[in-house]
Write a protein that holds these residues in place. Structure first.
Motif, PDB file in Angstrom:
ATOM      1  N   ASN A  97      44.871 -12.837  71.054  1.00 43.63           N
ATOM      2  CA  ASN A  97      46.000 -13.297  71.845  1.00 43.63           C
ATOM      3  C   ASN A  97      46.339 -12.229  72.884  1.00 43.63           C
ATOM      4  O   ASN A  97      45.784 -11.126  72.867  1.00 43.63           O
ATOM      5  CB  ASN A  97      47.215 -13.634  70.970  1.00 43.63           C
ATOM      6  N   ALA A  98      47.242 -12.566  73.804  1.00 47.88           N
ATOM      7  CA  ALA A  98      47.547 -11.655  74.908  1.00 47.88           C
ATOM      8  C   ALA A  98      48.169 -10.350  74.413  1.00 47.88           C
ATOM      9  O   ALA A  98      47.888  -9.271  74.959  1.00 47.88           O
ATOM     10  CB  ALA A  98      48.479 -12.341  75.905  1.00 47.88           C
ATOM     11  N   ASP A  99      49.016 -10.420  73.382  1.00 45.29           N
ATOM     12  CA  ASP A  99      49.612  -9.198  72.829  1.00 45.29           C
ATOM     13  C   ASP A  99      48.528  -8.281  72.270  1.00 45.29           C
ATOM     14  O   ASP A  99      48.577  -7.063  72.448  1.00 45.29           O
ATOM     15  CB  ASP A  99      50.615  -9.544  71.722  1.00 45.29           C
ATOM     16  N   GLY A 100      47.559  -8.879  71.579  1.00 41.44           N
ATOM     17  CA  GLY A 100      46.467  -8.087  71.029  1.00 41.44           C
ATOM     18  C   GLY A 100      45.647  -7.422  72.125  1.00 41.44           C
ATOM     19  O   GLY A 100      45.250  -6.258  72.014  1.00 41.44           O
ATOM     20  N   ALA A 101      45.403  -8.155  73.211  1.00 39.01           N
ATOM     21  CA  ALA A 101      44.642  -7.588  74.326  1.00 39.01           C
ATOM     22  C   ALA A 101      45.407  -6.456  74.990  1.00 39.01           C
ATOM     23  O   ALA A 101      44.827  -5.435  75.390  1.00 39.01           O
ATOM     24  CB  ALA A 101      44.313  -8.680  75.338  1.00 39.01           C
TER      25      ALA A 101
END
Length: 400
Positions: free
Chosen positions: A281-285
């Protein structure tokens, strides 16, 4: 699940369990609990999902995966009942893990939620402590469109008269989770920022150091896991042990000597020049990028990326572009056919955003191209992407 476990003799009741949910950070928290408990001389079962290279990575005792022979034997024996009950893949896998741990006589098991929490197949356990890590946007088609809706599902693992640990650092979601834990009758309820504080976080290539304040004392701790949020994930694991009390709290007190044993495959997993880091997900990226900047790996950096179509691949690519000079978008061989992203759409969108995109459909060719021109190659996106790359490059996920 209840019917299946009854047939299996209620294996989930044969040993104490620590139960972990969350959008981001649950894998790190599980890995930390595993190292602390094993380092204390206990026989530890660990159930996680998904796997990177081999299915057996999901079901591990003391670092050793369940053998293929044992998996086949269990499935052969129980397949008729699984079919009769209409058990899903994950339900069958969860039952297999719980029964395998019981048969092996583990001292304790750590069980990671697969999806959500409230309706997850793992929510049949009665844990010593249930912990919820950071909440973010993922699996919205199942869990809801708001953080509060997602948090409601995650908080479904909190149970009456059971330790609840709230690890989310967002004030509003933290309070929401606390209210859910109290409403479920959990006790005690331990909350980040109140029952413990994390500060003075330092991230480098060797791991993450931080000051942990709890119970009126302060300690300087270091985890081998790289990233600012790894300090918070470590603290959640420690709070779960402390809340469980007795011998579990004694293990928490020895954290400084036990934390060096922590290992988590596919999370800032460096085998230079390759860096494997799952970001679904974007937070992980964004976390991947922050870690790259903090550690200062050599440039130029090329990222090899494949994301499943039902994920926020636009947000992931936008984040990765902040650290990589080039992004090679490709197709992971094991990505499910019904969830593969459209590389033409990805390429077209990325060019409109001015992202440094190169499309190479063939996965092996994408890896070779990246390696030929970059000082650091980041392989990121789905578990399929990272796992397929590890398999081709012969990097074993469980190797230390």
């Amino acid at each position: 699940m209840s019917a299946l476990l009854a047939d299996l003799g209620q294996p989930q009741d044969a040993y104490p369990v620590f139960h972990v949910a969350g959008t981001n950070g649950k894998g790190s928290t599980v890995a930390t609990l595993d190292a602390l408990l094993r380092g204390s001389g206990l026989r530890v079962g660990r159930y996680t999902s998904p796997h990177l290279v081999d299915f057996s990575e999901r079901i591990v005792i003391d670092g050793v995966p369940m053998s293929h022979a044992a998996i086949t034997e269990w499935l052969t024996r129980w397949e008729p009942r699984l079919t009769e009950l209409g058990a899903t893949f994950f339900e069958a896998t969860t039952a297999m893990a719980l029964s395998y741990f019981a048969a092996a006589g583990v001292d304790v098991a750590i069980v990671e939620v697969g999806l959500g929490g409230r309706l997850d197949a793992t929510n049949v356990v009665s844990p010593l402590a249930a912990g919820v890590t950071q909440i973010g946007f993922d699996h919205m088609e199942f869990l809801g469109e708001t953080l509060e809706a997602i948090a409601t599902e995650k908080a479904g693992i909190f149970k009456p008269v059971t330790v609840a640990v709230v690890g989310d650092t967002q004030p509003a979601i933290r309070e929401f989770l606390r209210a859910r834990a109290v409403g479920a009758g959990a006790t005690p309820v331990l909350v980040t920022g109140e029952d413990w504080q994390v500060r003075d976080v330092v991230v480098d290539a060797l791991g993450t150091s931080f000051t942990l304040a709890s119970g009126g004392t302060e300690r300087r701790l270091t985890t081998p896991l790289v990233g600012h949020f790894q300090a918070h994930n470590t603290a959640v694991a420690l709070a779960m042990l402390r809340g469980a009390g007795g011998r579990w709290a004694d293990i928490e007190a020895n954290a400084a000597t036990l934390l060096p044993g922590v290992h988590l495959a596919g999370r800032f997993h460096l085998a230079a020049p390759w860096l494997f880091d799952v970001a679904h997900n974007a937070d992980g990226a964004a976390t991947v990028v922050a870690n790259l900047v903090a550690v200062g790996l050599p440039h130029p950096i090329t990222a090899v990326v494949c994301v499943l179509r039902d994920k926020d691949w636009r947000g992931i690519l936008t984040a990765v572009a902040r650290a990589a000079e080039k992004i090679v978008v490709t197709m992971a061989p094991t990505a499910p056919a019904n969830r593969t992203w459209d590389l033409l759409e990805v390429e077209s969108w990325a060019r409109t955003q001015g992202l440094p995109i190169l499309r190479i459909d063939d996965f092996t060719s994408a890896l070779a191209h990246a390696r030929a021109e970059a000082a650091t190659v980041l392989v990121t996106g789905s578990f399929h992407t990272v796992g397929d790359a590890m398999e081709r490059l012969q990097v074993h996920p469980l190797a230390r």
